[in-house]
Design a protein around this motif. Structure first.
Motif, PDB file in Angstrom:
ATOM      1  N   SER A 193     -56.786  -9.652 -31.052  1.00  0.00           N
ATOM      2  CA  SER A 193     -56.261  -8.314 -30.838  1.00  0.00           C
ATOM      3  C   SER A 193     -54.825  -8.403 -30.320  1.00  0.00           C
ATOM      4  O   SER A 193     -54.339  -9.490 -29.960  1.00  0.00           O
ATOM      5  CB  SER A 193     -57.128  -7.563 -29.825  1.00  0.00           C
ATOM      6  OG  SER A 193     -57.012  -8.173 -28.541  1.00  0.00           O
ATOM      7  N   PHE A 194     -54.143  -7.281 -30.265  1.00  0.00           N
ATOM      8  CA  PHE A 194     -52.747  -7.247 -29.832  1.00  0.00           C
ATOM      9  C   PHE A 194     -52.584  -7.834 -28.432  1.00  0.00           C
ATOM     10  O   PHE A 194     -51.703  -8.676 -28.194  1.00  0.00           O
ATOM     11  CB  PHE A 194     -52.247  -5.799 -29.873  1.00  0.00           C
ATOM     12  CG  PHE A 194     -50.845  -5.611 -29.367  1.00  0.00           C
ATOM     13  CD1 PHE A 194     -49.764  -5.986 -30.146  1.00  0.00           C
ATOM     14  CD2 PHE A 194     -50.610  -5.057 -28.116  1.00  0.00           C
ATOM     15  CE1 PHE A 194     -48.459  -5.810 -29.689  1.00  0.00           C
ATOM     16  CE2 PHE A 194     -49.322  -4.882 -27.647  1.00  0.00           C
ATOM     17  CZ  PHE A 194     -48.236  -5.246 -28.437  1.00  0.00           C
ATOM     18  N   ASN A 195     -53.444  -7.426 -27.495  1.00  0.00           N
ATOM     19  CA  ASN A 195     -53.310  -7.918 -26.124  1.00  0.00           C
ATOM     20  C   ASN A 195     -53.737  -9.363 -25.985  1.00  0.00           C
ATOM     21  O   ASN A 195     -53.190 -10.106 -25.167  1.00  0.00           O
ATOM     22  CB  ASN A 195     -54.110  -7.033 -25.170  1.00  0.00           C
ATOM     23  CG  ASN A 195     -53.515  -5.638 -25.020  1.00  0.00           C
ATOM     24  OD1 ASN A 195     -54.155  -4.641 -25.345  1.00  0.00           O
ATOM     25  ND2 ASN A 195     -52.286  -5.560 -24.557  1.00  0.00           N
ATOM     26  N   GLU A 196     -54.707  -9.797 -26.782  1.00  0.00           N
ATOM     27  CA  GLU A 196     -55.083 -11.208 -26.757  1.00  0.00           C
ATOM     28  C   GLU A 196     -53.964 -12.081 -27.304  1.00  0.00           C
ATOM     29  O   GLU A 196     -53.756 -13.209 -26.847  1.00  0.00           O
ATOM     30  CB  GLU A 196     -56.347 -11.426 -27.583  1.00  0.00           C
ATOM     31  CG  GLU A 196     -57.607 -10.874 -26.938  1.00  0.00           C
ATOM     32  CD  GLU A 196     -58.804 -10.940 -27.866  1.00  0.00           C
ATOM     33  OE1 GLU A 196     -59.920 -11.172 -27.374  1.00  0.00           O
ATOM     34  OE2 GLU A 196     -58.637 -10.748 -29.082  1.00  0.00           O
ATOM     35  N   GLU A 197     -53.222 -11.554 -28.263  1.00  0.00           N
ATOM     36  CA  GLU A 197     -52.142 -12.319 -28.874  1.00  0.00           C
ATOM     37  C   GLU A 197     -50.897 -12.355 -27.996  1.00  0.00           C
ATOM     38  O   GLU A 197     -50.269 -13.405 -27.827  1.00  0.00           O
ATOM     39  CB  GLU A 197     -51.791 -11.715 -30.234  1.00  0.00           C
ATOM     40  CG  GLU A 197     -50.718 -12.444 -31.000  1.00  0.00           C
ATOM     41  CD  GLU A 197     -51.169 -13.776 -31.551  1.00  0.00           C
ATOM     42  OE1 GLU A 197     -50.291 -14.584 -31.907  1.00  0.00           O
ATOM     43  OE2 GLU A 197     -52.400 -14.013 -31.618  1.00  0.00           O
ATOM     44  N   LEU A 198     -50.504 -11.210 -27.420  1.00  0.00           N
ATOM     45  CA  LEU A 198     -49.237 -11.110 -26.695  1.00  0.00           C
ATOM     46  C   LEU A 198     -49.397 -10.875 -25.199  1.00  0.00           C
ATOM     47  O   LEU A 198     -48.405 -10.908 -24.467  1.00  0.00           O
ATOM     48  CB  LEU A 198     -48.389  -9.982 -27.302  1.00  0.00           C
ATOM     49  CG  LEU A 198     -47.941 -10.207 -28.749  1.00  0.00           C
ATOM     50  CD1 LEU A 198     -47.209  -8.981 -29.284  1.00  0.00           C
ATOM     51  CD2 LEU A 198     -47.070 -11.434 -28.873  1.00  0.00           C
ATOM     52  N   GLY A 199     -50.634 -10.646 -24.736  1.00  0.00           N
ATOM     53  CA  GLY A 199     -50.865 -10.437 -23.317  1.00  0.00           C
ATOM     54  C   GLY A 199     -50.915  -8.967 -22.948  1.00  0.00           C
ATOM     55  O   GLY A 199     -50.566  -8.085 -23.730  1.00  0.00           O
ATOM     56  N   ASP A 200     -51.359  -8.709 -21.721  1.00  0.00           N
ATOM     57  CA  ASP A 200     -51.410  -7.329 -21.222  1.00  0.00           C
ATOM     58  C   ASP A 200     -50.007  -6.844 -20.882  1.00  0.00           C
ATOM     59  O   ASP A 200     -49.227  -7.547 -20.242  1.00  0.00           O
ATOM     60  CB  ASP A 200     -52.303  -7.260 -19.982  1.00  0.00           C
ATOM     61  CG  ASP A 200     -53.745  -7.608 -20.290  1.00  0.00           C
ATOM     62  OD1 ASP A 200     -54.199  -7.288 -21.407  1.00  0.00           O
ATOM     63  OD2 ASP A 200     -54.408  -8.225 -19.424  1.00  0.00           O
ATOM     64  N   ASP A 201     -49.701  -5.623 -21.321  1.00  0.00           N
ATOM     65  CA  ASP A 201     -48.388  -5.011 -21.082  1.00  0.00           C
ATOM     66  C   ASP A 201     -47.245  -5.972 -21.452  1.00  0.00           C
ATOM     67  O   ASP A 201     -46.401  -6.319 -20.625  1.00  0.00           O
ATOM     68  CB  ASP A 201     -48.263  -4.581 -19.619  1.00  0.00           C
ATOM     69  CG  ASP A 201     -47.044  -3.686 -19.388  1.00  0.00           C
ATOM     70  OD1 ASP A 201     -46.613  -3.001 -20.342  1.00  0.00           O
ATOM     71  OD2 ASP A 201     -46.527  -3.688 -18.250  1.00  0.00           O
ATOM     72  N   PRO A 202     -47.185  -6.418 -22.710  1.00  0.00           N
ATOM     73  CA  PRO A 202     -46.179  -7.416 -23.102  1.00  0.00           C
ATOM     74  C   PRO A 202     -44.764  -6.833 -23.198  1.00  0.00           C
ATOM     75  O   PRO A 202     -44.573  -5.670 -23.559  1.00  0.00           O
ATOM     76  CB  PRO A 202     -46.673  -7.873 -24.468  1.00  0.00           C
ATOM     77  CG  PRO A 202     -47.406  -6.700 -25.016  1.00  0.00           C
ATOM     78  CD  PRO A 202     -48.067  -6.048 -23.838  1.00  0.00           C
ATOM     79  N   HIS A 203     -43.790  -7.679 -22.888  1.00  0.00           N
ATOM     80  CA  HIS A 203     -42.369  -7.326 -22.977  1.00  0.00           C
ATOM     81  C   HIS A 203     -41.622  -8.443 -23.705  1.00  0.00           C
ATOM     82  O   HIS A 203     -42.070  -9.592 -23.725  1.00  0.00           O
ATOM     83  CB  HIS A 203     -41.762  -7.126 -21.594  1.00  0.00           C
ATOM     84  CG  HIS A 203     -42.214  -5.875 -20.907  1.00  0.00           C
ATOM     85  ND1 HIS A 203     -43.500  -5.718 -20.414  1.00  0.00           N
ATOM     86  CD2 HIS A 203     -41.548  -4.703 -20.621  1.00  0.00           C
ATOM     87  CE1 HIS A 203     -43.609  -4.521 -19.856  1.00  0.00           C
ATOM     88  NE2 HIS A 203     -42.453  -3.900 -19.968  1.00  0.00           N
ATOM     89  N   VAL A 204     -40.466  -8.089 -24.248  1.00  0.00           N
ATOM     90  CA  VAL A 204     -39.631  -9.068 -24.937  1.00  0.00           C
ATOM     91  C   VAL A 204     -38.214  -8.998 -24.407  1.00  0.00           C
ATOM     92  O   VAL A 204     -37.683  -7.907 -24.151  1.00  0.00           O
ATOM     93  CB  VAL A 204     -39.661  -8.842 -26.471  1.00  0.00           C
ATOM     94  CG1 VAL A 204     -39.088  -7.483 -26.857  1.00  0.00           C
ATOM     95  CG2 VAL A 204     -38.921  -9.965 -27.192  1.00  0.00           C
ATOM     96  N   PHE A 205     -37.584 -10.164 -24.201  1.00  0.00           N
ATOM     97  CA  PHE A 205     -36.173 -10.257 -23.839  1.00  0.00           C
ATOM     98  C   PHE A 205     -35.357 -10.380 -25.121  1.00  0.00           C
ATOM     99  O   PHE A 205     -35.447 -11.377 -25.829  1.00  0.00           O
ATOM    100  CB  PHE A 205     -35.911 -11.479 -22.952  1.00  0.00           C
ATOM    101  CG  PHE A 205     -36.281 -11.301 -21.523  1.00  0.00           C
ATOM    102  CD1 PHE A 205     -35.399 -10.702 -20.642  1.00  0.00           C
ATOM    103  CD2 PHE A 205     -37.509 -11.722 -21.064  1.00  0.00           C
ATOM    104  CE1 PHE A 205     -35.740 -10.536 -19.308  1.00  0.00           C
ATOM    105  CE2 PHE A 205     -37.861 -11.567 -19.736  1.00  0.00           C
ATOM    106  CZ  PHE A 205     -36.977 -10.972 -18.855  1.00  0.00           C
ATOM    107  N   ASN A 206     -34.544  -9.373 -25.411  1.00  0.00           N
ATOM    108  CA  ASN A 206     -33.697  -9.395 -26.598  1.00  0.00           C
ATOM    109  C   ASN A 206     -32.257  -9.772 -26.288  1.00  0.00           C
ATOM    110  O   ASN A 206     -31.560 -10.327 -27.137  1.00  0.00           O
ATOM    111  CB  ASN A 206     -33.711  -8.025 -27.286  1.00  0.00           C
ATOM    112  CG  ASN A 206     -35.040  -7.723 -27.937  1.00  0.00           C
ATOM    113  OD1 ASN A 206     -35.636  -8.586 -28.558  1.00  0.00           O
ATOM    114  ND2 ASN A 206     -35.515  -6.499 -27.775  1.00  0.00           N
TER     115      ASN A 206
END
Length: 402
Positions: A193-206
């Motif tokens: 799932s999305f959270n399993e793949e990227l974690g809970d409350d995921p963020h990205v540094f751009n």
């Protein structure tokens, strides 16, 4: 701001042998050949149908390795153990199951397949030129390293090793001539799932000068791949090319080019692969692991990460039953919006093996292999260079049961 301070600010803000190659970018573990099955040898069973073909892929070795700490560890390992079943129920209907026995058997959150199941698909041929398949498939990226039976790989390039490639989906392929195949495939972008793949409350540094951006789940996390497999000049020049785009999150994508070409002569094969990946969210996790994970907690990922890989591999059958394999890899990773982290990571792999087939008409080989790898980082990453070494003595056996 000094160049070194940029990273500190960021942190604190947070084919083998042609006769044994798979071909057709299905990653299914080898084509049928004239190898005599165990059923025929032991029970004298004559095979009269192609509806059931059963193989076991098994590889094991004694391995000594030095993981950059200067001390060698030695152990016996199971390198690969897979069941491989396929067949043509009718001239138009076919199926394939390939399952790993030495991997996690738990069903995943998105597609409900276990990671251990590489392939579980059924297919239909409406004509001699068209095939349709659906189920859990291998994504049809190009490249000969990618397309080879995993049992035969001593070590993948870093990029292929980190790719997650067995996904639920569907594909259609078209053969305009017997020597060329064009395929289009649509699959999920990941198993979890999305959270399993990227974690809970995921963020990205751009960008170093901007706050991390919150990632939002896509309602259609799909991958689209267009692939061409070619055989030119009586199969002496072969190609495996593909382009694709994968949805990672809402308005966030990963794009890939994969270009493989192989010189295929009777006793000599040489291929050169190129893999290029452009990620809005660090899909391969190199930059995130290198630059963030040791200094931040939570579901933070690097963004705008570019990775490039070159792979060259030679097989030379210099005598009956003998093969010499040499392989080299060169890989770079960059964070696009930080000039100081352009090609911050360089990976160089080098390996060779001597392989011997002692039993005629059996895909059984004994090998002695050396594998080395060197990782170099630029000074702005504040990471230390290191190298790894490995020596293996073992065997590979694709057991044809029926």
């Amino acid at each position: 701001m000094k160049k070194r301070a940029l990273l500190v600010t960021l942190i604190t803000t947070l084919l083998g042998l042609t006769a044994m190659a798979q071909g057709h970018n299905t990653r299914m573990g080898g084509e049928d050949d004239d190898t005599e099955s165990l059923a025929a040898r032991i029970f004298n069973l004559e095979k009269k149908t192609d509806a059931f073909n059963f193989h076991i892929n098994f590889a094991s070795s004694l391995m000594a390795h030095d993981d950059h700490h200067g001390k060698w560890d030695t152990r016996f390992i199971c390198r690969d153990l897979r069941l491989d079943i396929k067949g043509d129920i009718t001239p138009k209907v076919f199926y394939r199951l390939r399952h790993q026995l030495n991997m996690n058997q738990t069903a995943k959150g998105l597609d409900r397949f276990a990671k251990a199941t590489d392939i579980m698909m059924v297919g239909y041929r409406p004509s001699s030129k068209v095939e349709i398949a659906a189920g859990k498939l291998c994504q049809i990226w190009g490249g000969f390293e990618y397309d080879q039976n995993p049992m035969e790989i001593y070590r993948y390039s870093d990029m292929v090793e980190m790719m997650d490639i067995f996904m639920a989906g569907a594909m259609v392929s078209y053969h305009p001539t017997p020597s060329h195949e064009i395929a289009l495939q649509v699959t999920n972008s990941y198993n979890d799932s999305f959270n399993e793949e990227l974690g809970d409350d995921p963020h990205v540094f751009n960008d170093i000068n901007a706050q991390p951006e919150r990632l939002i789940r896509s309602r259609a996390p799909l991958t689209y791949i267009l692939n061409w497999n070619g055989n030119l000049f009586n199969d002496q020049l072969q190609t495996r090319w593909a382009w694709g785009i994968q949805t990672q999150a809402k308005h966030k994508y990963s794009r890939m080019w994969t270009l493989g070409q192989q010189l295929n002569l009777p006793n000599y094969q040489l291929y050169l692969d190129y893999y290029g990946e452009w990620d809005d969210v660090d899909r391969l996790h190199y930059a995130t692991i290198d630059l963030l994970d040791h200094f931040t907690s939570g579901s933070f990922h690097m963004g705008k990460v570019h990775s490039h890989t070159l792979v060259a591999k030679m097989n030379w059958q210099f005598a009956p039953k003998w093969n010499l394999m040499l392989k080299g890899t060169y890989e770079t990773t960059s964070v696009a919006r930080m000039q100081e982290l352009h090609n911050y990571r360089k990976s160089i792999g080098y390996l060779g093996s001597i392989e011997y087939w002692p039993v005629p008409k059996n895909d059984f080989r004994i090998f002695l292999a050396y594998l080395g790898h060197t990782y170099n980082f630029n000074k702005y990453s504040n990471l230390d260079d290191y190298s790894t070494n490995r020596v293996e003595l073992g065997f590979m056996y694709r057991i044809k049961c029926y």
